[in-house]
Design an enzyme around this catalytic site. Structure first.
Site, PDB file in Angstrom:
ATOM      1  N   ARG A  33      19.146 -25.997 -37.193  1.00 31.39           N
ATOM      2  CA  ARG A  33      17.826 -26.463 -36.734  1.00 31.39           C
ATOM      3  C   ARG A  33      16.764 -26.219 -37.804  1.00 31.39           C
ATOM      4  O   ARG A  33      15.775 -26.949 -37.885  1.00 31.39           O
ATOM      5  CB  ARG A  33      17.449 -25.761 -35.419  1.00 31.39           C
ATOM      6  CG  ARG A  33      16.177 -26.307 -34.735  1.00 31.39           C
ATOM      7  CD  ARG A  33      16.008 -25.686 -33.352  1.00 31.39           C
ATOM      8  NE  ARG A  33      14.887 -26.243 -32.593  1.00 31.39           N
ATOM      9  CZ  ARG A  33      13.720 -25.615 -32.399  1.00 31.39           C
ATOM     10  NH1 ARG A  33      13.520 -24.422 -32.923  1.00 31.39           N
ATOM     11  NH2 ARG A  33      12.766 -26.186 -31.691  1.00 31.39           N
ATOM     12  N   LEU A  59       8.961 -30.765 -32.557  1.00 36.41           N
ATOM     13  CA  LEU A  59      10.398 -30.619 -32.355  1.00 36.41           C
ATOM     14  C   LEU A  59      10.548 -29.887 -31.026  1.00 36.41           C
ATOM     15  O   LEU A  59      10.002 -28.804 -30.855  1.00 36.41           O
ATOM     16  CB  LEU A  59      10.998 -29.797 -33.504  1.00 36.41           C
ATOM     17  CG  LEU A  59      12.499 -29.880 -33.782  1.00 36.41           C
ATOM     18  CD1 LEU A  59      12.846 -29.091 -35.032  1.00 36.41           C
ATOM     19  CD2 LEU A  59      13.348 -29.435 -32.642  1.00 36.41           C
ATOM     20  N   SER A  60      11.281 -30.473 -30.101  1.00 34.95           N
ATOM     21  CA  SER A  60      11.372 -29.891 -28.758  1.00 34.95           C
ATOM     22  C   SER A  60      11.996 -28.505 -28.789  1.00 34.95           C
ATOM     23  O   SER A  60      12.784 -28.172 -29.672  1.00 34.95           O
ATOM     24  CB  SER A  60      12.224 -30.788 -27.858  1.00 34.95           C
ATOM     25  OG  SER A  60      11.710 -32.089 -27.837  1.00 34.95           O
ATOM     26  N   GLN A  61      11.655 -27.729 -27.771  1.00 33.61           N
ATOM     27  CA  GLN A  61      12.222 -26.390 -27.571  1.00 33.61           C
ATOM     28  C   GLN A  61      13.762 -26.495 -27.452  1.00 33.61           C
ATOM     29  O   GLN A  61      14.259 -27.395 -26.774  1.00 33.61           O
ATOM     30  CB  GLN A  61      11.618 -25.871 -26.274  1.00 33.61           C
ATOM     31  CG  GLN A  61      12.046 -24.529 -25.838  1.00 33.61           C
ATOM     32  CD  GLN A  61      11.595 -24.262 -24.407  1.00 33.61           C
ATOM     33  OE1 GLN A  61      10.915 -25.079 -23.784  1.00 33.61           O
ATOM     34  NE2 GLN A  61      11.993 -23.127 -23.899  1.00 33.61           N
ATOM     35  N   PRO A  62      14.507 -25.587 -28.077  1.00 35.86           N
ATOM     36  CA  PRO A  62      15.970 -25.647 -27.994  1.00 35.86           C
ATOM     37  C   PRO A  62      16.489 -25.746 -26.557  1.00 35.86           C
ATOM     38  O   PRO A  62      17.429 -26.493 -26.284  1.00 35.86           O
ATOM     39  CB  PRO A  62      16.422 -24.345 -28.656  1.00 35.86           C
ATOM     40  CG  PRO A  62      15.354 -24.065 -29.658  1.00 35.86           C
ATOM     41  CD  PRO A  62      14.080 -24.531 -29.011  1.00 35.86           C
TER      42      PRO A  62
END
Ligand code: SAH
Length: 211
Positions: A33, A59-62
């Site tokens: 990531r 970038l979206s949260q994992p």
């Protein structure tokens, strides 16, 4: 800070927060990531948080990447369309678990960077397009799953029409009170079953292309 141990800690956290699919956990524990962020932020890549990627986008949260990926691969789809490539990280995760992925981004700079990253990681089963994803990808339709990674304010009819029979649209959807819900719509012939899953927070789905 980008070591395997840091990634393992993220995976443990995802598991503790209800992510169960071993395929999703394995891929997210393996894939880098940190390569999808600017260098100044890469030390935070394995925190379970969303992070800026420029142009007002994130970038979206994992956890949400993991959750949406679980939903996507639930019924072993062959062909998946993503709307909102952004950094390309969600695209990468999908590419490791789905045979063929199409992904559309409307901001030129993000589209280019996502393409460079995916090429460097030798991802060959993804096609990227610079366009307004609201029109879908008619030449490649129908899709088993269409995943939006930006929040729609109404169910996108054009995209629903590009679902295969039995296919699913997964999208954050804004309701009248302004709250956002992860929503899944399943197509059965000309009938669409709507399922509201959980509260989320995404950047809005916007129209047009930024050159
Ligand atoms: N999956 C991405 C999330 C990025 S945020 C990631 O993990 O990095 C959402 C992205 O959707 C942004 O890059 C935004 O530019 C894009 N987007 C918003 N509206 C869009 C549209 N109509 N067509 C294509 N992309 C869109």
């Amino acid at each position: 800070m980008t070591s395997q141990r840091t990634r393992d800690r993220l995976v443990a956290r995802l598991r503790a927060n209800g992510i169960e699919d071993p395929r999703v956990l394995a891929v997210m524990g393996r894939e880098p990531r940190h390569l999808f962020l600017d260098e100044a932020l890469s030390h935070r890549a394995y925190e379970d948080t969303s992070l800026p990627i420029g142009h007002g986008q994130t970038l979206s949260q994992p956890w949400i990447v993991a959750r949406m990926t679980e939903l996507v691969i639930n019924e072993a789809p062959e062909r998946v369309l993503e709307v909102g490539s952004g950094s390309g990280y969600q695209t990468l995760i999908l590419s490791r678990l789905v045979p063929e992925v199409w992904s559309i981004e409307r901001i030129t700079a993000l589209y280019r960077r996502a393409g460079e990253r995916l090429r460097r990681l030798k991802v060959f089963n993804v096609r990227l397009r610079l366009a307004d994803g609201g029109h879908g990808w008619p030449e490649a339709a129908p899709f088993d799953v269409i995943l939006l990674t930006a929040c729609a304010s109404e169910l996108p009819e054009v995209l629903l029409a590009q679902l295969a029979d039995g296919g699913r649209l997964i999208t954050p959807l804004e309701e009248a009170d302004g709250s956002q819900w992860l929503t899944q719509v399943c197509r059965h012939g000309d009938t669409f079953d709507y399922q509201r899953l959980e509260p989320v927070r995404f950047v809005p789905l916007l129209q047009g292309v930024i050159r």
